[in-house]
Design an enzyme around this catalytic site. Structure first.
Site, PDB file in Angstrom:
ATOM      1  N   CYS A 179      33.842   5.227   0.830  1.00  0.00           N
ATOM      2  CA  CYS A 179      33.838   4.595  -0.488  1.00  0.00           C
ATOM      3  C   CYS A 179      35.240   4.170  -0.916  1.00  0.00           C
ATOM      4  O   CYS A 179      36.028   4.983  -1.409  1.00  0.00           O
ATOM      5  CB  CYS A 179      33.244   5.570  -1.512  1.00  0.00           C
ATOM      6  SG  CYS A 179      33.220   4.908  -3.178  1.00  0.00           S
ATOM      7  N   CYS A 182      36.078   4.457  -4.653  1.00  0.00           N
ATOM      8  CA  CYS A 182      36.365   5.823  -5.127  1.00  0.00           C
ATOM      9  C   CYS A 182      37.756   6.257  -4.664  1.00  0.00           C
ATOM     10  O   CYS A 182      38.485   6.918  -5.404  1.00  0.00           O
ATOM     11  CB  CYS A 182      35.369   6.830  -4.560  1.00  0.00           C
ATOM     12  SG  CYS A 182      33.678   6.269  -4.491  1.00  0.00           S
ATOM     13  N   ASP A 183      38.123   5.938  -3.432  1.00  0.00           N
ATOM     14  CA  ASP A 183      39.272   6.597  -2.814  1.00  0.00           C
ATOM     15  C   ASP A 183      40.476   5.690  -2.538  1.00  0.00           C
ATOM     16  O   ASP A 183      41.511   6.174  -2.079  1.00  0.00           O
ATOM     17  CB  ASP A 183      38.838   7.241  -1.485  1.00  0.00           C
ATOM     18  CG  ASP A 183      37.960   8.457  -1.726  1.00  0.00           C
ATOM     19  OD1 ASP A 183      37.937   8.949  -2.866  1.00  0.00           O
ATOM     20  OD2 ASP A 183      37.279   8.907  -0.790  1.00  0.00           O
TER      21      ASP A 183
END
Ligand SMILES: Cc1cc2nc3c(=O)[nH]c(=O)nc-3n(C[C@H](O)[C@H](O)[C@H](O)COP(=O)(O)OP(=O)(O)OC[C@H]3O[C@@H](n4cnc5c(N)ncnc54)[C@H](O)[C@@H]3O)c2cc1C
Length: 483
Positions: A179, A182-183
């Protein structure tokens, strides 16, 4: 006489074909029906949900919009990714009528619309189902048993992981992730690889352009499958390189971070020093909890009837990517959700559920605890505040490291609030936006979000680097409670 004979032959053929089709359908789907829809039994149960929807992506939320608008009490179990896969994308240009919008923005609008008509969205997953008898039992991640009059399965799909590649499992969340949205922030000025050749890989690479120093896309075949528009967008960045006919054979790390990968290229084996691996190699339908309960297609998707969303179990419907291996698009999932909602409405009418019965079971309805009103978790926004609140605390402190764009971080917040309220005066919970106080991210080697550490007298006494269910968080935190 001739007309009469023609009529008899015609009628025989019609009945024969109809019966054959019915048998064929029943045989193919192994349809289990004939439940005893006994309303007396229902009135002895508690935690009843007329329409239970498992999943909160485009399929689940579109279904919820329809069922709640039709005045059917609807509860959506949002699962591990509230809002579904579109939460991990930036621009969406093909959601009809909105032009260009961010994925999370579209999903928020859909949630608002469903809630406007009364749908109840709760931050729980379903961990087990029992469709053997009616009403159907759903067991939540919080171990509650709820009784559903009908169920819409909209659990979508999740990213595939690499198989048989040494080193992949261990650094998951420590440099290997699925992801980017997200990261990506953890890879500022770092070199990363994105594995895959489709739209998802292109999307992840584009999301990384705001942070990474260099991005290499590793494509297994001789060309990318991503749309021409996506490939054009990639060409605008001179720090994106694409390597074709290339596969990862090993991921190396130092125990806490990824340090490199070994690649199989057309020219032989090659080593690349990199800091992160972003996987975009396809999706697998989320069907594990339904094994043995309903029929699957040979490729593991939930099988449904040709023109409806009915599954092999009467009163259970499937919508979206979990039952669609062909289209896998948000608008298609949404359309499936609408069909499932209309099928559910017909089913409830068919079993005699009406306004009188709805009134009778009102007091037996599932009523999840209202957690929205709990006090917020204190945000730590500077090192001074960290020293004062965390280092000088006389009880252990659980620090929740999060990013604004991480949907599982947002998803966990109600659990954190309720656990914090439960453990008040024994354990303190605070939250840190890693982009606001990057010094803390570096000091505590935080590599993904959400990431929890527990600090006591300045020492780290506990760590957990993945999203947790409410129960898991409760168990994790309980280990540090001081009596
Ligand atoms: C990076 C990316 C970009 C994309 N871009 C586009 C695009 O531009 N246009 C487009 O049309 N499509 C796009 N797609 C595809 C689109 O997102 C999917 O087709 C769509 O989201 C499928 O919707 P769904 O509701 O079936 O499932 P999902 O969106 O996968 O949602 C599944 C839901 O089920 C929940 N769930 C799972 N297990 C459980 C459980 N046990 N209990 C409770 N809930 C559970 C999850 O939390 C989630 O809420 C993209 C996909 C990705 C990954």
């Amino acid at each position: 006489m001739k007309v009469f004979l023609q009529f008899v032959v015609g009628l025989t053929v019609f009945l024969g074909v109809s019966f054959g089709l019915y048998r064929g359908y029943s045989f193919f789907y192994g349809k289990k029906g004939g439940n005893n829809y006994d309303w007396k039994v229902i009135q002895q149960k508690k935690n009843i949900i007329p329409v239970a929807i498992i999943g909160s992506g485009p399929a689940g939320l579109s279904a919820a919009l329809y069922t709640s608008r039709a005045h059917m009490h609807t509860v959506v179990f949002q699962g591990p990714q509230s809002g579904g896969q579109l939460m991990s994308t930036s621009e969406v240009e093909n959601w009809p009528s909105v032009g260009k919008k961010q994925g999370p923005e579209i999903m928020q609008l859909l949630k608002d619309q469903a809630q406007h008509f009364g749908a109840v969205l709760i931050n729980e997953s379903i961990k087990r189902v029992n469709f053997a008898s009616w009403p159907y039992e759903l067991i939540t991640s919080d171990d509650q048993v709820v009784h559903a009059l009908c169920v819409i399965i909209a659990t979508g799909a999740f990213p595939e992981r690499l198989k048989n590649v040494p080193g992949e499992a261990e650094p998951w969340g420590k440099g290997v992730t699925g992801c980017a949205i997200c990261d990506a922030a953890f890879f500022k000025d770092k070199d990363v690889v994105v594995v895959g050749g489709g739209d998802s890989a292109a999307e992840q690479a584009l999301q990384l352009t705001a942070y990474a120093h260099h991005i290499t896309i590793l494509v297994r075949g001789p060309k990318m499958r991503a749309s021409a528009a996506m490939q054009d967008r990639l060409k605008k960045f001179d720090y994106i390189t694409i390597k074709y006919d290339t596969m990862i054979t090993q991921i190396e790390g130092d125990g806490s971070h990824v340090t490199g990968v070994t690649l199989q290229t057309p020219h032989g084996s090659e080593h690349m020093a990199i800091d992160g691996v972003f996987l975009a190699i396809g999706h697998k339908p989320n069907t594990d909890i339904f094994k043995g309960q309903i029929a699957f297609s040979p490729t593991g998707y939930i099988a449904h009837a040709c023109r409806t969303q009915e599954t092999s179990q009467e009163g259970v419907f499937a919508a979206g990517d979990v039952s669609d291996e062909r289209y896998r698009q948000a608008a298609v999932a949404s359309g499936d959700g609408v069909k499932a909602a209309l099928d559910a409405e017909r089913f409830l009418q068919h079993i005699g559920f009406d306004e009188i019965l709805a009134k009778k079971i009102e007091r037996l309805l599932y009523d999840p605890i209202a957690i929205a009103d709990l006090p917020d978790i204190e945000p730590i926004e500077s090192l001074d505040q960290f020293k004062q609140v965390v280092l000088e605390s006389n009880v252990p402190v659980v620090i929740d490291f999060y990013t604004k764009t991480c949907s599982s971080c947002a998803q966990m917040m109600p659990y954190i609030k309720s656990t914090a309220a439960h453990m008040k005066n024994k354990l303190l919970f605070v939250k840190v936006d890693i982009e606001k106080v990057p010094e803390l991210k570096n000091r505590y080697a935080i590599t993904t979000a959400p990431y929890f550490i527990v600090v006591k007298d300045g020492l780290v006494i506990g760590r957990h680097n993945e999203a947790m269910t409410k129960r898991e968080l409760f168990d994790f935190a309980s280990r540090f409670v001081q009596e």
